[in-house]
Scaffold this motif. Structure first.
Motif, PDB file in Angstrom:
ATOM      1  N   UNK A 247      -2.505 -49.287 -22.873  1.00 17.55           N
ATOM      2  CA  UNK A 247      -2.332 -50.458 -23.381  1.00 17.55           C
ATOM      3  C   UNK A 247      -1.094 -51.183 -23.630  1.00 17.55           C
ATOM      4  N   UNK A 248      -0.357 -50.086 -24.193  1.00 15.32           N
ATOM      5  CA  UNK A 248       1.164 -50.765 -24.611  1.00 15.32           C
ATOM      6  C   UNK A 248       1.862 -51.344 -23.434  1.00 15.32           C
TER       7      UNK A 248
ATOM      8  N   UNK B 197      10.070 -50.190 -29.901  1.00 22.68           N
ATOM      9  CA  UNK B 197       9.760 -51.296 -31.129  1.00 22.68           C
ATOM     10  C   UNK B 197       9.363 -52.587 -30.442  1.00 22.68           C
ATOM     11  N   UNK B 198       9.677 -52.877 -29.369  1.00 19.57           N
ATOM     12  CA  UNK B 198       9.300 -54.068 -28.733  1.00 19.57           C
ATOM     13  C   UNK B 198       7.728 -54.061 -28.336  1.00 19.57           C
ATOM     14  N   UNK B 199       7.399 -52.956 -27.810  1.00 11.77           N
ATOM     15  CA  UNK B 199       6.109 -52.811 -27.185  1.00 11.77           C
ATOM     16  C   UNK B 199       5.232 -52.760 -28.414  1.00 11.77           C
ATOM     17  N   UNK B 200       5.725 -52.225 -29.624  1.00 10.73           N
ATOM     18  CA  UNK B 200       4.633 -52.310 -30.811  1.00 10.73           C
ATOM     19  C   UNK B 200       4.644 -53.672 -31.356  1.00 10.73           C
ATOM     20  N   UNK B 201       5.659 -54.603 -31.419  1.00 13.65           N
ATOM     21  CA  UNK B 201       5.835 -55.859 -31.906  1.00 13.65           C
ATOM     22  C   UNK B 201       4.720 -56.779 -30.907  1.00 13.65           C
ATOM     23  N   UNK B 202       4.850 -56.339 -29.607  1.00 13.07           N
ATOM     24  CA  UNK B 202       3.920 -57.352 -28.625  1.00 13.07           C
ATOM     25  C   UNK B 202       2.658 -56.949 -28.947  1.00 13.07           C
ATOM     26  N   UNK B 203       2.330 -55.730 -29.364  1.00 11.57           N
ATOM     27  CA  UNK B 203       0.877 -55.448 -29.607  1.00 11.57           C
ATOM     28  C   UNK B 203       0.466 -56.132 -30.560  1.00 11.57           C
ATOM     29  N   UNK B 204       1.206 -56.107 -31.661  1.00  9.86           N
ATOM     30  CA  UNK B 204       0.675 -56.739 -32.904  1.00  9.86           C
ATOM     31  C   UNK B 204       0.662 -58.376 -32.733  1.00  9.86           C
ATOM     32  N   UNK B 205       1.588 -58.655 -31.962  1.00  7.84           N
ATOM     33  CA  UNK B 205       1.723 -60.325 -31.819  1.00  7.84           C
ATOM     34  C   UNK B 205       0.374 -60.613 -30.873  1.00  7.84           C
ATOM     35  N   UNK B 206       0.111 -59.835 -29.822  1.00  8.73           N
ATOM     36  CA  UNK B 206      -1.032 -59.808 -28.940  1.00  8.73           C
ATOM     37  C   UNK B 206      -2.229 -59.867 -29.650  1.00  8.73           C
ATOM     38  N   UNK B 207      -2.313 -59.117 -30.758  1.00 10.01           N
ATOM     39  CA  UNK B 207      -3.559 -58.984 -31.494  1.00 10.01           C
ATOM     40  C   UNK B 207      -3.817 -60.228 -32.405  1.00 10.01           C
ATOM     41  N   UNK B 208      -2.584 -60.561 -33.084  1.00 11.16           N
ATOM     42  CA  UNK B 208      -2.976 -61.592 -34.158  1.00 11.16           C
ATOM     43  C   UNK B 208      -3.110 -62.967 -33.210  1.00 11.16           C
ATOM     44  N   UNK B 209      -2.156 -63.088 -32.303  1.00 11.77           N
ATOM     45  CA  UNK B 209      -2.262 -64.345 -31.465  1.00 11.77           C
ATOM     46  C   UNK B 209      -3.465 -64.431 -30.604  1.00 11.77           C
ATOM     47  N   UNK B 210      -4.330 -65.186 -30.638  1.00 15.08           N
ATOM     48  CA  UNK B 210      -5.640 -65.263 -30.105  1.00 15.08           C
ATOM     49  C   UNK B 210      -6.045 -66.663 -29.419  1.00 15.08           C
TER      50      UNK B 210
ATOM     51  N   UNK C 229       0.517 -54.641 -22.600  1.00 17.32           N
ATOM     52  CA  UNK C 229       0.946 -55.794 -23.632  1.00 17.32           C
ATOM     53  C   UNK C 229       1.963 -56.638 -23.175  1.00 17.32           C
ATOM     54  N   UNK C 230       2.989 -56.181 -22.214  1.00 14.25           N
ATOM     55  CA  UNK C 230       3.998 -56.540 -21.971  1.00 14.25           C
ATOM     56  C   UNK C 230       3.658 -57.977 -21.158  1.00 14.25           C
ATOM     57  N   UNK C 231       2.557 -58.038 -20.379  1.00 21.45           N
ATOM     58  CA  UNK C 231       2.101 -59.115 -19.672  1.00 21.45           C
ATOM     59  C   UNK C 231       1.199 -59.875 -20.722  1.00 21.45           C
ATOM     60  N   UNK C 232       0.173 -59.259 -20.883  1.00 16.61           N
ATOM     61  CA  UNK C 232      -0.953 -59.973 -21.735  1.00 16.61           C
ATOM     62  C   UNK C 232      -0.304 -60.793 -23.005  1.00 16.61           C
TER      63      UNK C 232
END
Length: 738
Positions: free
Chosen positions: A254-255, A71-84, A258-261
């Motif tokens: 890509x997941x 779930x953390x990986x998914x949340x980070x992906x959504x945060x990484x996409x929306x936070x730009x 996301x932990x780093x990006x």
């Protein structure tokens, strides 16, 4: 009663117990199939035979849909996409421009009224149907299936220029490993007799000159191509290679990135905030930022810009949100995800604003000290030539201009202004106010590549901070790029069954080839064009259609039933009224306001004039206006095109014979399309749990009886009739026939 009646009864009870155990075991197996990330599509016989396919059987076509590792990986992906990048260089500018701290009030209100409901809607439909944007909207309403294609087109347009911004950041990152930084001072040119500063740099500033001349080598107008900038071409190639390698295995690759990006930018922002707060003048910047100008809140423009920022900050309409959520389990709490990611995005914007204005406050103090020193020297020159020495207070020592404080300077200026009221303007003295420096609103590339770089030249250990800053920009950009590219790849793979590796490489190669347009000398002007016209209006139209498709075509009541089945609880009634009435109205108002703004503002761009070393607003040439209009039309065109093809039956309006699978009380009801079969024909085929070879769904049929007699079937959301629960995580949803 016979003697052995008890034995008979016991035997019957044992049979019932075994049957119930058999039933429950089969139900458990079926429940497990709901939660598996792998999905199975079963083949259909041409002759209409029942198509049983066990998991892994040779006659079944198995399609595994990837799932997030956590779930953390998914949340980070959504945060990484929306936070730009917009959180760093757009939100602070809007906050400063529209009333400081008062701007947060309309932003928060519109985040609740527009942002969270629409974000929740996209997360829910992606998770419910488990398809990319094309498959989702074709399933919701086949005639509105063009919404998914429009999202893909917009994603492609945005990816073209967004990766160029990442390439700019990569260039600055590569140039930051120098002491002093290459944009620290204006370059000197040597002629036959002496050395002199480059005139273009002397008229502007060292950071401005480096950006326009060294980095972009920009032309004077969009009509002057000027050839490729080889440095930026290499950086663009590197940027697309990074995206390609991160996306080539889908979310499995890509997941992990996301932990780093997604997390690294927060580390950098916090480090910058701590460092900036220790610098002189940082508090002035933060105080200026959050001093509310409440009267500005009454202006309609403030609310329009706040709504637009909310809309784009969450990445609505791109299809990336839908694509990421389609890899979730069916019972994931997407409502919690929507609220969490929305507020993480908001607090990230506030954190970035604190950092930006703490640094700009420091820069404003540096510039103010320079202004005071320069004007103090001018006052010394004017003594005896228009100014009497008696006007200068005795405690002020003008022999060391760099040591004159801001307070002493303003005392001198006020005295001179009172005595020389009529002649003051001719003296050419500046007021040198920190507020004036902070009021110079800067956004976008001007903030990142000019204002921020100038501030960092005054930092102790400036190369280190420059490396960190531009590495943060690269990571912010990549996080958004992953979501944007996923919004292109996932729908196309789901619809056309293309190999992910081939499609990813092909998409990146095509985008890099077209992206060469943005790395010629006039490329920055094309970035502005695409940013202004390829995304704003098309995305607004796409999101309005998404909202209308769910609320009015699919049915808001049916959608709430789906949410209850998926989440295990009924969402707050607040969302019912938002989706059905409030949000569509607000979006239409925002669309009309955007049209009015475009109509009142002729298509133009800011051009850098080399001879004058200033920016000038120029109108696009005729061909440029045609390109602007074409970008909007091309992005929206799939919607009416698909609607027309469906409406006139050029493409069939049904799902093309894909099966729908239903499940009830341990029995698998299987559907298999028969050639020429009438919709009212019924054929009920089912196996008892003990006969079923596998808990995986097969293809037998269950349709509504034509006799109109009583039946316990429920109408499934896709228009077919099934028993109990529709398996939303099975990939036999209607897909595009295009």
């Amino acid at each position: 009663m016979p003697k052995n009646s008890k034995a008979v009864k016991r035997e019957l009870d044992d049979d019932v117990t075994e049957s119930v155990k058999d039933l429950l075991s089969n139900e458990d197996a079926c429940e497990d199939s709901f939660k598996k990330p792998s999905l199975v599509i079963n083949n259909h016989d041409a002759g209409g035979k029942e198509c049983d396919a066990e998991e892994g059987a040779s006659d079944g076509e198995e399609e595994e849909r990837p799932a997030w590792n956590s779930k953390l990986q998914y949340i980070l992906a959504q945060v990484g996409f929306s936070v730009g990048l917009g959180n760093v260089w757009r939100f602070p500018y809007l906050c400063q421009k529209n009333g400081g701290g008062a701007y947060l009030v309309p932003y928060l209100i519109l985040l609740i009224l527009i942002g969270i409901p629409l974000f929740f809607l996209e997360l829910a439909v992606g998770q419910r149907i488990r398809r990319g944007s094309i498959g989702v909207w074709n399933y919701i309403s086949p005639r509105l299936g063009g919404i998914g294609f429009a999202s893909c087109v917009v994603c492609f347009f945005v990816a073209l220029y967004y990766n160029v911004i990442i390439s700019w950041s990569l260039f600055y990152f590569s140039q930051s490993f120098q002491q002093p930084l290459p944009w620290h001072e204006c370059p000197l040119v040597k002629n036959k007799t002496n050395m002199y500063v480059v005139p273009e740099c002397e008229k502007s500033s060292a950071t401005t000159y480096y950006w326009y001349r060294e980095a972009l080598n920009i032309s004077d107008s969009i009509s002057e191509g000027g050839g490729l900038n080889w440095k930026m071409t290499l950086c663009l190639l590197a940027a697309w290679l990074m995206v390609c390698l991160a996306m080539i295995k889908g979310i499995q690759s890509s997941g992990k990135v996301m932990y780093f990006s997604s997390l690294f930018p927060y580390v950098v922002l916090i480090c910058f905030l701590v460092r900036a707060l220790l610098l002189k003048g940082s508090v002035d910047g933060i105080r200026h930022m959050f001093t509310p100008k409440l009267e500005i809140m009454l202006e309609a423009k403030v609310w329009r810009e706040a709504a637009t920022q909310v809309f784009f900050a969450l990445g609505l309409g791109f299809g990336g949100v839908i694509a990421f959520s389609s890899y979730n389990k069916r019972d994931n709490n997407c409502h919690f995800d929507a609220v969490l990611v929305s507020f993480i995005n908001f607090f990230t914007s506030v954190l970035a604003t604190l950092v930006v204005f703490a640094v700009l406050g420091f820069k404003a103090n540096i510039m103010n000290d320079k202004c005071i020193a320069l004007n103090t020297n001018r006052i010394v020159d004017l003594l005896g030539n228009g100014l009497e020495p008696s006007l200068i207070p005795h405690h002020i020592n003008l022999t060391q201009s760099s040591q004159v404080s801001a307070e002493d300077y303003h005392k001198m200026i006020s005295i001179i202004k009172d005595v020389k009221e009529n002649e003051y303007d001719k003296l050419g003295l500046d007021s040198c106010s920190i507020e004036d420096e902070l009021n110079k609103a800067v956004q976008g590339t001007g903030l990142a590549f000019i204002a921020f770089t100038e501030a960092m030249t005054h930092f102790p250990a400036s190369p280190f901070w420059s490396v960190m800053f531009f590495l943060m920009l690269v990571n912010l950009g990549l996080g958004s790029m992953f979501g944007t590219i996923e919004g292109i790849l996932t729908p196309l793979i789901d619809t056309f069954k293309v190999r992910k590796e081939f499609l990813t490489v092909g998409c990146c190669l095509l985008a890099f080839s077209i992206g060469l347009l943005f790395v010629q000398r006039s490329g920055n002007y094309f970035v502005t064009m695409f940013d202004d016209y390829s995304a704003t209006l098309p995305l607004l139209i796409v999101v309005i259609l998404e909202n209308v498709a769910i609320a009015w075509f699919y049915g808001i009541d049916k959608f709430f039933e789906d949410l209850k089945d998926m989440l295990g609880f009924t969402p707050c009634r607040f969302y019912y009224y938002m989706w059905k009435y409030i949000t569509p109205i607000l979006l239409l108002v925002l669309l009309c306001a955007s049209f009015i703004q475009l109509a009142m503002t002729p298509p133009s761009y800011s051009a850098w004039i080399q001879e004058e070393a200033v920016e000038k607003s120029l109108r696009f040439p005729t061909w440029g206006i045609v390109v602007c209009i074409s970008l909007v039309v091309m992005a929206v065109l799939p919607v009416p095109a698909v609607f027309g093809l469906r409406y006139f039956n050029i493409i069939e309006d049904n799902g093309g014979g894909h099966s729908a699978v239903s499940y009830k009380k341990g029995r698998i009801i299987k559907e298999c399309a028969l050639p020429g079969e009438d919709d009212d024909a019924s054929l009920i085929q089912g196996k008892s749990p003990s006969e079923a070879p596998s808990p995986m769904p097969g293809n037998a049929i269950y349709r509504k009886p034509s006799g109109g007699g009583p039946t316990d079937t429920d109408t499934a959301p896709n228009g077919r009739y099934g028993i109990g629960y529709l398996m939303a995580d099975v990939p036999d949803m209607p897909e595009s026939d295009l």
